[in-house]
Structures are given as C-alpha cells and as structure tokens.
Design a protein around this motif. Structure first.
Motif, short mmCIF file in Angstrom:
data_model
loop_
_atom_site.label_atom_id
_atom_site.label_comp_id
_atom_site.label_asym_id
_atom_site.label_seq_id
_atom_site.Cartn_x
_atom_site.Cartn_y
_atom_site.Cartn_z
N ARG A 200 0.84 -1.22 0.00
CA ARG A 200 0.00 0.00 0.00
C ARG A 200 0.87 1.26 0.00
O ARG A 200 0.57 2.24 -0.69
CB ARG A 200 -0.92 0.00 1.22
N GLU A 201 1.96 1.22 0.79
CA GLU A 201 2.85 2.38 0.83
C GLU A 201 3.46 2.63 -0.55
O GLU A 201 3.56 3.78 -1.01
CB GLU A 201 3.96 2.14 1.87
N ILE A 202 3.90 1.55 -1.20
CA ILE A 202 4.49 1.71 -2.55
C ILE A 202 3.46 2.26 -3.51
O ILE A 202 3.74 3.17 -4.31
CB ILE A 202 5.04 0.35 -3.05
N HIS A 203 2.23 1.73 -3.43
CA HIS A 203 1.19 2.19 -4.34
C HIS A 203 0.84 3.65 -4.10
O HIS A 203 0.76 4.46 -5.05
CB HIS A 203 -0.06 1.33 -4.17
N ASP A 204 0.66 4.00 -2.81
CA ASP A 204 0.17 5.35 -2.51
C ASP A 204 1.27 6.40 -2.66
O ASP A 204 1.03 7.46 -3.24
CB ASP A 204 -0.39 5.40 -1.08
N ASP A 205 2.47 6.11 -2.14
CA ASP A 205 3.53 7.12 -2.13
C ASP A 205 4.37 7.06 -3.40
O ASP A 205 4.41 8.02 -4.18
CB ASP A 205 4.43 6.92 -0.90
N ILE A 206 5.04 5.94 -3.61
CA ILE A 206 5.95 5.85 -4.76
C ILE A 206 5.16 5.86 -6.06
O ILE A 206 5.49 6.60 -7.01
CB ILE A 206 6.81 4.57 -4.65
N GLY A 207 4.10 5.06 -6.13
CA GLY A 207 3.30 5.02 -7.36
C GLY A 207 2.69 6.38 -7.68
O GLY A 207 2.71 6.83 -8.84
N GLY A 208 2.18 7.04 -6.64
CA GLY A 208 1.59 8.37 -6.86
C GLY A 208 2.63 9.38 -7.32
O GLY A 208 2.38 10.20 -8.23
N SER A 209 3.80 9.33 -6.71
CA SER A 209 4.87 10.27 -7.08
C SER A 209 5.34 10.03 -8.50
O SER A 209 5.54 10.97 -9.28
CB SER A 209 6.04 10.13 -6.10
N LEU A 210 5.52 8.77 -8.86
CA LEU A 210 5.97 8.45 -10.22
C LEU A 210 4.94 8.87 -11.26
O LEU A 210 5.28 9.34 -12.35
CB LEU A 210 6.27 6.95 -10.33
N ALA A 211 3.66 8.72 -10.93
CA ALA A 211 2.60 9.14 -11.86
C ALA A 211 2.65 10.66 -12.05
O ALA A 211 2.47 11.16 -13.17
CB ALA A 211 1.24 8.71 -11.32
#
Length: 370
Positions: free
Chosen positions: A169-180
């Motif tokens: 969830r952390e990867i999806h919310d933080d890293i995934g959101g930032s990369l998007a």
C-alpha cells in the motif's frame, strides 16, 4: 510383608482366591528379599473398591477365580482409567489365552510353577511400564510443542502477509503516486519544448520512469498478490508467465479453467508455494523447462511444480540456512496441508503441495487447458 530397607515398599495388589497360593507368593517374594507391601483381594467387588481407595505399583492376578477371570478385573481397571502394570500369575491357561491377554494390554504372564521368577518378572514389568510412561509423556510434550510451533508459524505467516500488504500500500500510494505525477510533468515538458537535446533527455527519463513504474508494480504484486482476486488458477498462470518472461524458461501450466470456493488462506498457500518454487528453480535448478499442475480432485487441492534440472539434494534440504522449503512446509501446515519434495540427481525436482478441502469447497470437472 514389611519393608526391609529405607526404600519405599513396592505396593502389590494380589487378586487371588486361594489362600495357599497367596502364601506361596509371599514366600517367593520373601525369598527374593523383595521390599514389598502385599494386599490381597478375592472378589471383583473388593478389587474395584480398593482401586478407588489406594494406588498400587503393580497388580498380580490369578487367571481363573471364583465366578470371574482376570480379564474381568482388567476391564474394571480400564474403567477406572488406571494404567497400573498387570501381571497374570496363574496355572496353565493355554498359549492362545495368554496371547489374547497380552494383546488386550496385560503386561506379562507367569505360570505358577515358575514362582521362583516372580520378583524378576515384577521388576522387569515395572521397569518396562516406567519406560512406556516416560515415552508417552515425551510424545505428549512433543505433540504439544509441535502444536505451539504450528500456531506460532501460522501467526508468523499472518504477520508477514499483513506487513507485505502494508508495504504494498505504501508503494502504491507514495511511490506510485509520485511516479505518476512525474510522468505528467515529463509529458507537459515534452509538449512545451522543441529543443532536441531536451527532448532526448525527456525521452530517456520517460523510459526510466516506465521501468520504475513496472518495477514498483512487480514488487507490489509480489508483496500483495492482488492477482489472487481473479482466482488461484489465474494467479498461477500469471506467476508462470512472469517467470518465463524473466528467465526465458518455458513453463507449462495444466489446471482446471477455474477453481471456485477456495478459502483465501488456501489460495495464498498455493500461490506462495508456486512463487517460492519458481524462485528456487530460477536460482538453482539449471533446468530447460518447468511444469505446473494444479487440480482439486477427490477433495484435495494438489499443486505440483516439476523441473528437469540438476535435482535438489538431501544435503541441500538439510542445510541450516535452507528456510525456503521449511517455510513452505510450515505454511502448508497452517492450512492442514503437507508438502513433499522429491528429487533425483540430474533428473529434476518435484515439489507437491496437498491440501484437503472441506466438502463445501468446490470440485471442478477435470477438463484442463494448457
């Protein structure tokens, strides 16, 4: 008979309706200088009553008594849930009767004409009984220890899965959101510049960003297998396809089109087993092909991952640091299943997970796709 030393006397209950034979027993024990306390009863009623009042080290019983046999006394002993050693001291009863008595659980049989061996037989019987008691206690403790270990393993697996889900969830919310967000910015910059050098750098950055996004999605999938939402069969196909793309090894999957009704812990155990097995294949097997077979016939979910590689050895499985297979075995136990590993040097390894399914868990027809 009185004790002859400071050692506590051996308490013997003698079931005998012959006063003469009882006296012979007393003489035999006295001659052997045995430190015993001998109590005699001659009816089933007295036998049953005294068992409620006292505890004895051993029971010595004639086989045929007035109106009953030693087997009737043995049954009463069982009704009292007592495990006192029980020795037959009788005239000839025939081999078949002696064997039948021993099979029932009676400790030993001594003919009365061998009275001189009585004390030795009693000592041996009590020693064997002591060893059996200690073994039963050790077996019970081992079983309890295994239960605690299984409970701990289940708790550990649940905790690991929860941690994996939280990290995903952390990867999806933080890293995934930032990369998007970075992707949107790169796209905006690409639309608002005509500088060739800048566009080249933006293109390279976009490629790296795509690689990072794919990596984060792959990590998330490994941490929290959302693909299981589509069912175990789809998840196994996804693992096989991903492994094949990553390693170049062909993977054949044989499975029903769909398996419905599997509890999530069962699906997760099968998924993680496939995942770990394929990881081991990629690291160690040195094989040319892999086969995965999944079925839910005859009330058992069976998953088999086979390769044609070098074959894992017993020494490899016994290594102190070999946690992968051990972890899978512990995970299998958490869902009442078991894991078998078979291998032949130079002929590959087969890992088989079997999980019994309850009647309400679905059994599909045996049609397969490949």
């Amino acid at each position: 008979m009185s004790p002859t030393s400071n050692t506590p006397p051996l308490r013997i209950l003698h079931l005998e309706d012959s006063t003469l034979d009882h006296e012979l027993v007393k003489r035999a024990l006295k001659k052997a200088e045995a430190c015993v306390e001998l109590t005699r009863v001659d009816t089933l009623e007295d036998f049953s009553l005294i068992l409620t009042q006292s505890r004895f080290s051993v029971i010595l019983a004639d086989y045929r008594l007035a109106g009953f046999t030693a087997l009737d006394a043995w049954k009463i002993l069982q009704q009292h849930h007592l495990q006192t050693p029980f020795v037959l001291l009788s005239g000839a009863i025939g081999e078949s009767a002696a064997v039948a008595a021993i099979k029932m659980g009676i400790s030993d049989y001594l003919p009365k004409e061998d009275m001189g061996k009585l004390w030795r037989v009693l000592e041996r019987t009590i020693e064997i009984h002591r060893i059996q008691q200690e073994k039963e206690a050790a077996d019970f403790e081992l079983a309890e220890s295994e239960k605690r270990l299984a409970s701990f393993a289940e708790h550990l697996q649940i905790t690991i899965e929860q941690e994996r889900a939280a990290i995903a969830r952390e990867i999806h919310d933080d890293i995934g959101g930032s990369l998007a967000a970075v992707r949107f910015d790169l796209a905006w910059m690409s639309r608002h510049t005509t500088d060739t050098a800048a566009l080249s750098h933006l293109s390279a950055a976009n490629d790296m960003l795509t690689h990072a996004l794919e990596a984060s999605q792959r990590i998330m999938m490994n941490l929290r297998p959302a693909v299981l939402d589509q069912g175990l069969v789809a998840a196994v196909h996804w693992l096989a396809t991903s492994f094949s793309k990553r390693t170049g090894l062909p993977v054949t999957v044989r499975a029903p089109h769909k398996i419905d009704g599997l509890p999530k812990p069962v699906q997760l155990a099968a998924y993680r087993t496939t995942q770990e097995a394929l990881t081991n294949v990629g690291k160690y097997a040195r094989c040319s092909q892999v086969q995965i077979e999944l079925s839910d016939t005859e009330g058992v979910l069976t998953l088999e991952i086979t390769d044609d590689g070098v074959g894992i050895s017993e020494q490899d499985l016994a290594k102190v640091g070999s946690f992968g297979i051990r972890g899978l075995k512990e995970r299998a136990r958490t869902v009442d299943g078991w894991l078998d590993v078979s291998a032949q040097s130079g002929r590959g390894t087969s890992i088989i997970l079997s999980i019994p399914l309850s009647p309400d868990e679905n059994n599909n027809p045996g049609d397969f796709d490949q």
